[in-house]
Design a protein around this motif. Structure first.
Motif: not given
Length: 257
Positions: A1, A19, A118-119
């Motif tokens: 992300m 992130i 992805e999260a």
């Protein structure tokens, strides 16, 4: 992300949320805190992290471990970060104060890979294995001495934060004592009690920390002069004693042999 506010994904049922974020030079993340522990890695640039307890300067290719629910502020100087937001139960060994650590090649590559997930990445596949390995690698890191303590009392803390913003090689204990309406002896004793070191030693380390962002754009001799050293050799010796590496290791512009 990438470039996603942590609050938007904090609810996701993953112990580790990677992130990556790109910041404009000089951007300040004002005082805030995260529910999760944070591993904040600067892939580029220098980060200055403040808490009520101290100030940490994070050189390029290093990271800072920030405990959960710790109120902090970060100034970004040419920084692109690769962060991990980690559930506290997954890292009971996490330090209780901010800690700067080295980021060796394996850990760096794992971070670069993880921010592409992805999260809700799969826990049973490659992504889950990378996330688990990241925690093992972080647990092996040793603390680096890129910080100074901040006194608990407001008047001494104000002196220290002002000095960090504009280090002055000509500052003296007598001048600082006068600003707090104390005798020099009483001031020095109180300062040592709150920080664990003398005001002069504290100021010396603060000046050396101020050199780290300057080394991004100036030579070792230029930086040494700007922070009050009489010669590049004196600056290099003091810097190496404090941090274990010469300032040339942190300079962007290096001369090839």
């Amino acid at each position: 992300m990438k470039n996603i506010p942590p609050a938007e994904v904090d609810h996701v049922d993953r112990a580790v949320l990677p992130i990556g974020t790109d910041y404009a030079h000089g951007h300040v993340l004002d005082w805030h805190e995260h529910r999760r522990a944070q591993f904040l890695y600067g892939a580029t640039g220098v980060m200055a992290v403040d808490t009520a307890e101290g100030a940490w300067t994070v050189p390029p290719e290093r990271a800072v471990l920030i405990p959960p629910a710790t109120r902090h502020r970060v100034r970004m100087l040419g920084v692109s970060t690769r962060s991990l937001y980690i559930e506290p139960h997954a890292v009971p060994w996490w330090p209780t104060t901010c800690t700067v650590v080295d980021v060796p090649p394996l850990l760096r590559e794992l971070l670069l890979a993880a921010v592409e997930f992805e999260a809700d990445y799969s826990l049973s596949g490659r992504a889950g294995s990378v996330a688990a390995l990241l925690l093992y690698e972080i647990a092996e890191r040793a603390p680096l001495p890129f910080h100074v303590g901040i006194p608990a009392s407001a008047d001494l803390a104000g002196l220290c934060r002002a000095y960090l913003a504009a280090p002055d090689a000509d500052a003296t204990n007598a001048a600082w004592a006068a600003r707090t309406a104390m005798s020099e002896r009483a001031f020095t004793r109180r300062f040592r009690a709150e920080t664990g070191e003398s005001p002069a030693v504290w100021r010396g380390r603060a000046r050396l920390l101020a050199a780290l962002p300057l080394l991004r754009t100036a030579s070792v001799s230029e930086v040494g002069g700007r922070i009050g050293y009489s010669s590049p050799a004196a600056f290099t010796a003091a810097f190496t004693r404090a941090f274990g590496l010469p300032p040339s290791r942190f300079a962007v512009r290096r001369v090839s042999a």
